[in-house]
Scaffold this motif. Structure first.
Motif, PDB file in Angstrom:
ATOM      1  N   GLN A   1     -21.719 -19.564 -10.892  1.00 35.93           N
ATOM      2  CA  GLN A   1     -20.646 -18.825 -10.248  1.00 35.93           C
ATOM      3  C   GLN A   1     -20.271 -17.608 -11.079  1.00 35.93           C
ATOM      4  O   GLN A   1     -20.339 -17.628 -12.300  1.00 35.93           O
ATOM      5  N   VAL A   2     -19.897 -16.567 -10.380  1.00 40.21           N
ATOM      6  CA  VAL A   2     -19.397 -15.356 -11.014  1.00 40.21           C
ATOM      7  C   VAL A   2     -17.970 -15.155 -10.548  1.00 40.21           C
ATOM      8  O   VAL A   2     -17.691 -15.172  -9.355  1.00 40.21           O
ATOM      9  N   GLN A   3     -17.067 -14.972 -11.496  1.00 43.14           N
ATOM     10  CA  GLN A   3     -15.679 -14.685 -11.153  1.00 43.14           C
ATOM     11  C   GLN A   3     -15.425 -13.200 -11.381  1.00 43.14           C
ATOM     12  O   GLN A   3     -15.844 -12.643 -12.406  1.00 43.14           O
ATOM     13  N   LEU A   4     -14.742 -12.593 -10.413  1.00 49.14           N
ATOM     14  CA  LEU A   4     -14.475 -11.154 -10.468  1.00 49.14           C
ATOM     15  C   LEU A   4     -12.981 -10.904 -10.298  1.00 49.14           C
ATOM     16  O   LEU A   4     -12.361 -11.479  -9.388  1.00 49.14           O
ATOM     17  N   VAL A   5     -12.431 -10.051 -11.128  1.00 45.13           N
ATOM     18  CA  VAL A   5     -11.012  -9.717 -11.048  1.00 45.13           C
ATOM     19  C   VAL A   5     -10.864  -8.197 -11.105  1.00 45.13           C
ATOM     20  O   VAL A   5     -11.251  -7.573 -12.105  1.00 45.13           O
ATOM     21  N   GLU A   6     -10.307  -7.637 -10.028  1.00 49.45           N
ATOM     22  CA  GLU A   6     -10.092  -6.189  -9.959  1.00 49.45           C
ATOM     23  C   GLU A   6      -8.721  -5.834 -10.522  1.00 49.45           C
ATOM     24  O   GLU A   6      -7.782  -6.631 -10.484  1.00 49.45           O
ATOM     25  N   SER A   7      -8.610  -4.613 -10.991  1.00 48.19           N
ATOM     26  CA  SER A   7      -7.331  -4.064 -11.428  1.00 48.19           C
ATOM     27  C   SER A   7      -7.394  -2.555 -11.292  1.00 48.19           C
ATOM     28  O   SER A   7      -8.471  -1.974 -11.117  1.00 48.19           O
ATOM     29  N   GLY A   8      -6.221  -1.923 -11.355  1.00 48.83           N
ATOM     30  CA  GLY A   8      -6.170  -0.468 -11.353  1.00 48.83           C
ATOM     31  C   GLY A   8      -5.719   0.173 -10.067  1.00 48.83           C
ATOM     32  O   GLY A   8      -5.602   1.396  -9.991  1.00 48.83           O
ATOM     33  N   GLY A   9      -5.491  -0.628  -9.038  1.00 49.28           N
ATOM     34  CA  GLY A   9      -5.013  -0.054  -7.787  1.00 49.28           C
ATOM     35  C   GLY A   9      -3.583   0.435  -7.913  1.00 49.28           C
ATOM     36  O   GLY A   9      -2.903   0.211  -8.912  1.00 49.28           O
ATOM     37  N   GLY A  10      -3.126   1.127  -6.879  1.00 52.14           N
ATOM     38  CA  GLY A  10      -1.758   1.618  -6.892  1.00 52.14           C
ATOM     39  C   GLY A  10      -1.540   2.693  -5.861  1.00 52.14           C
ATOM     40  O   GLY A  10      -2.354   2.881  -4.952  1.00 52.14           O
ATOM     41  N   LEU A  11      -0.426   3.396  -6.013  1.00 54.41           N
ATOM     42  CA  LEU A  11      -0.035   4.471  -5.107  1.00 54.41           C
ATOM     43  C   LEU A  11      -0.309   5.807  -5.785  1.00 54.41           C
ATOM     44  O   LEU A  11       0.089   6.014  -6.935  1.00 54.41           O
TER      45      LEU A  11
END
Length: 119
Positions: A1-11
């Motif tokens: 399994q590969v776990q992926l976590v995104e970050s950096g979104g916003g307005l």
């Protein structure tokens, strides 16, 4: 399994920039091609960028070519999506995805990060 976590979104305002990050864990990151997809309300999920396992090949649809850049750091198990000259139509939930280098379909997905571009 590969776990992926995104970050950096916003307005961000139209014309601005954002950089999304995707942190991977669970398997050997350099064995996987990485991609970014997005989905706006009421629309189908759309491919926006892909990078192969080594970082030597990238792909973009015409809608983002020249504005978005995908990259990866295999030593840090990170993939990035640099988004410049953002437009209101770029507003969507952005997902990081992974597939083993010899497979066709992306089969590992992150939870998504919201990007909102105001006009």
């Amino acid at each position: 399994q590969v776990q992926l976590v995104e970050s950096g979104g916003g307005l961000v305002q139209a014309g601005g920039s954002l950089r999304l990050s995707c942190a991977a864990s669970g398997r050997t990151f350099s064995n996987y091609d990485m991609g970014w997809f997005r989905q706006a309300p009421g629309k189908e999920r759309e491919f926006v960028a892909g990078i192969n396992w080594s970082g030597g090949t990238t792909k973009y649809p015409d809608s983002v070519k020249g504005r978005f850049t995908i990259s990866r750091d295999n030593a840090k198990n990170l993939a990035y999506l640099q988004m410049n000259s953002l437009k209101p139509e770029d507003t969507a939930v952005y997902y990081c995805a992974a597939k083993y280098m010899t497979t066709v379909q992306y089969n590992y997905w992150g939870q998504g990060t919201q990007v909102t571009v105001s006009s």
